[in-house]
Design a protein around this motif. Structure first.
Motif, PDB file in Angstrom:
ATOM      1  N   PHE A  43       0.854  -1.178   0.000  1.00 48.16           N
ATOM      2  CA  PHE A  43       0.000   0.000   0.000  1.00 48.16           C
ATOM      3  C   PHE A  43       0.893   1.231   0.000  1.00 48.16           C
ATOM      4  CE2 PHE A  43      -2.920  -2.895   2.505  1.00 48.16           C
ATOM      5  CZ  PHE A  43      -3.814  -3.079   1.478  1.00 48.16           C
ATOM      6  N   SER A  44       0.376   2.312  -0.574  1.00 47.77           N
ATOM      7  CA  SER A  44       1.110   3.578  -0.494  1.00 47.77           C
ATOM      8  C   SER A  44       1.037   4.090   0.943  1.00 47.77           C
ATOM      9  CB  SER A  44       0.496   4.605  -1.444  1.00 47.77           C
ATOM     10  OG  SER A  44      -0.765   5.031  -0.955  1.00 47.77           O
ATOM     11  N   SER A  45       1.883   5.052   1.264  1.00 42.72           N
ATOM     12  CA  SER A  45       1.855   5.594   2.635  1.00 42.72           C
ATOM     13  C   SER A  45       0.519   6.269   2.917  1.00 42.72           C
ATOM     14  CB  SER A  45       3.015   6.562   2.862  1.00 42.72           C
ATOM     15  OG  SER A  45       2.908   7.684   2.003  1.00 42.72           O
ATOM     16  N   GLY A  46      -0.060   6.922   1.908  1.00 42.93           N
ATOM     17  CA  GLY A  46      -1.374   7.549   2.086  1.00 42.93           C
ATOM     18  C   GLY A  46      -2.463   6.520   2.339  1.00 42.93           C
ATOM     19  N   GLU A  47      -2.409   5.405   1.608  1.00 41.54           N
ATOM     20  CA  GLU A  47      -3.393   4.343   1.808  1.00 41.54           C
ATOM     21  C   GLU A  47      -3.243   3.724   3.198  1.00 41.54           C
ATOM     22  OE1 GLU A  47      -3.967   2.697  -2.751  1.00 41.54           O
ATOM     23  OE2 GLU A  47      -2.253   2.002  -1.585  1.00 41.54           O
ATOM     24  N   THR A  48      -2.005   3.503   3.610  1.00 47.87           N
ATOM     25  CA  THR A  48      -1.745   2.927   4.936  1.00 47.87           C
ATOM     26  C   THR A  48      -2.284   3.831   6.030  1.00 47.87           C
ATOM     27  OG1 THR A  48       0.222   1.795   4.114  1.00 47.87           O
ATOM     28  CG2 THR A  48       0.057   2.100   6.497  1.00 47.87           C
ATOM     29  N   THR A  49      -2.011   5.122   5.909  1.00 48.52           N
ATOM     30  CA  THR A  49      -2.501   6.087   6.897  1.00 48.52           C
ATOM     31  C   THR A  49      -4.024   6.117   6.914  1.00 48.52           C
ATOM     32  OG1 THR A  49      -0.524   7.445   6.647  1.00 48.52           O
ATOM     33  CG2 THR A  49      -2.457   8.516   7.596  1.00 48.52           C
ATOM     34  N   CYS A  50      -4.618   6.137   5.737  1.00 49.29           N
ATOM     35  CA  CYS A  50      -6.075   6.158   5.628  1.00 49.29           C
ATOM     36  C   CYS A  50      -6.686   4.905   6.256  1.00 49.29           C
ATOM     37  CB  CYS A  50      -6.488   6.277   4.166  1.00 49.29           C
ATOM     38  SG  CYS A  50      -8.276   6.336   3.895  1.00 49.29           S
ATOM     39  N   LEU A  51      -6.134   3.742   5.937  1.00 46.25           N
ATOM     40  CA  LEU A  51      -6.652   2.486   6.504  1.00 46.25           C
ATOM     41  C   LEU A  51      -6.543   2.480   8.019  1.00 46.25           C
ATOM     42  CD1 LEU A  51      -5.218  -0.043   3.915  1.00 46.25           C
ATOM     43  CD2 LEU A  51      -7.642   0.411   4.342  1.00 46.25           C
ATOM     44  N   THR A  52      -5.412   2.928   8.537  1.00 47.29           N
ATOM     45  CA  THR A  52      -5.212   2.970   9.994  1.00 47.29           C
ATOM     46  C   THR A  52      -6.218   3.898  10.652  1.00 47.29           C
ATOM     47  OG1 THR A  52      -2.861   2.510   9.725  1.00 47.29           O
ATOM     48  CG2 THR A  52      -3.545   3.486  11.818  1.00 47.29           C
ATOM     49  N   ASN A  53      -6.370   5.104  10.107  1.00 45.37           N
ATOM     50  CA  ASN A  53      -7.312   6.071  10.680  1.00 45.37           C
ATOM     51  C   ASN A  53      -8.755   5.592  10.575  1.00 45.37           C
ATOM     52  OD1 ASN A  53      -5.237   7.822  11.356  1.00 45.37           O
ATOM     53  ND2 ASN A  53      -5.424   8.998   9.474  1.00 45.37           N
ATOM     54  N   CYS A  54      -9.092   5.022   9.438  1.00 49.03           N
ATOM     55  CA  CYS A  54     -10.457   4.519   9.227  1.00 49.03           C
ATOM     56  C   CYS A  54     -10.780   3.416  10.230  1.00 49.03           C
ATOM     57  CB  CYS A  54     -10.596   4.002   7.798  1.00 49.03           C
ATOM     58  SG  CYS A  54     -12.232   3.337   7.403  1.00 49.03           S
ATOM     59  N   ALA A  55      -9.860   2.468  10.378  1.00 50.72           N
ATOM     60  CA  ALA A  55     -10.077   1.360  11.309  1.00 50.72           C
ATOM     61  C   ALA A  55     -10.218   1.876  12.739  1.00 50.72           C
ATOM     62  CB  ALA A  55      -8.924   0.364  11.218  1.00 50.72           C
ATOM     63  N   GLN A  56      -9.376   2.833  13.123  1.00 52.04           N
ATOM     64  CA  GLN A  56      -9.439   3.377  14.485  1.00 52.04           C
ATOM     65  C   GLN A  56     -10.764   4.083  14.735  1.00 52.04           C
ATOM     66  OE1 GLN A  56      -7.040   2.799  16.948  1.00 52.04           O
ATOM     67  NE2 GLN A  56      -8.809   3.453  18.117  1.00 52.04           N
ATOM     68  N   ARG A  57     -11.199   4.888  13.783  1.00 54.69           N
ATOM     69  CA  ARG A  57     -12.491   5.589  13.942  1.00 54.69           C
ATOM     70  C   ARG A  57     -13.642   4.599  14.019  1.00 54.69           C
ATOM     71  NH1 ARG A  57     -10.346   9.009  10.038  1.00 54.69           N
ATOM     72  NH2 ARG A  57     -11.661   8.072   8.441  1.00 54.69           N
ATOM     73  N   TYR A  58     -13.594   3.559  13.192  1.00 57.13           N
ATOM     74  CA  TYR A  58     -14.651   2.551  13.184  1.00 57.13           C
ATOM     75  C   TYR A  58     -14.719   1.845  14.534  1.00 57.13           C
ATOM     76  CZ  TYR A  58     -17.553  -1.297  11.477  1.00 57.13           C
ATOM     77  OH  TYR A  58     -18.557  -2.193  11.302  1.00 57.13           O
ATOM     78  N   LEU A  59     -13.565   1.463  15.063  1.00 54.29           N
ATOM     79  CA  LEU A  59     -13.536   0.780  16.362  1.00 54.29           C
ATOM     80  C   LEU A  59     -13.972   1.714  17.486  1.00 54.29           C
ATOM     81  CD1 LEU A  59     -10.250  -1.275  15.932  1.00 54.29           C
ATOM     82  CD2 LEU A  59     -12.612  -2.109  15.817  1.00 54.29           C
ATOM     83  N   ASP A  60     -13.527   2.961  17.440  1.00 58.35           N
ATOM     84  CA  ASP A  60     -13.937   3.932  18.465  1.00 58.35           C
ATOM     85  C   ASP A  60     -15.453   4.112  18.473  1.00 58.35           C
ATOM     86  OD1 ASP A  60     -11.293   4.339  19.193  1.00 58.35           O
ATOM     87  OD2 ASP A  60     -11.094   6.246  18.124  1.00 58.35           O
ATOM     88  N   MET A  61     -16.042   4.214  17.299  1.00 61.84           N
ATOM     89  CA  MET A  61     -17.497   4.379  17.213  1.00 61.84           C
ATOM     90  C   MET A  61     -18.219   3.118  17.681  1.00 61.84           C
ATOM     91  SD  MET A  61     -18.186   7.406  16.522  1.00 61.84           S
ATOM     92  CE  MET A  61     -19.941   7.136  16.420  1.00 61.84           C
TER      93      MET A  61
END
Length: 72
Positions: A43-61
């Motif tokens: 994955f590109s660094s942008g994709e990796t960052t996006c996936l990490t942030n998305c997963a964290q927000r999903y779990l937090d919610m």
């Protein structure tokens, strides 16, 4: 059901099923949001960052929603 072991087992299996469903939804949602082209071997660094942030927000919610239902 009067058997506490069986109740515990069924509860654990239900939790496993819910976790599996959550992982499936998380993967689908974050993949669609973050992966814009066919990925190569990495994955590109942008994709990796996006996936990490998305997963964290999903779990937090998910935790927030679960806590909200516990209060009711």
């Amino acid at each position: 059901m009067d058997n506490p072991e069986m109740q515990r087992f069924l509860q654990q299996e239900q939790q496993k099923a819910m976790l599996g469903e959550m992982v499936g939804k998380l993967t689908s949602v974050c993949w669609d949001k973050c992966i814009t082209s066919t990925p190569g071997s990495k994955f590109s660094s942008g994709e990796t960052t996006c996936l990490t942030n998305c997963a964290q927000r999903y779990l937090d919610m998910s935790v927030l929603i679960a806590k909200r239902f516990e209060m009711q």
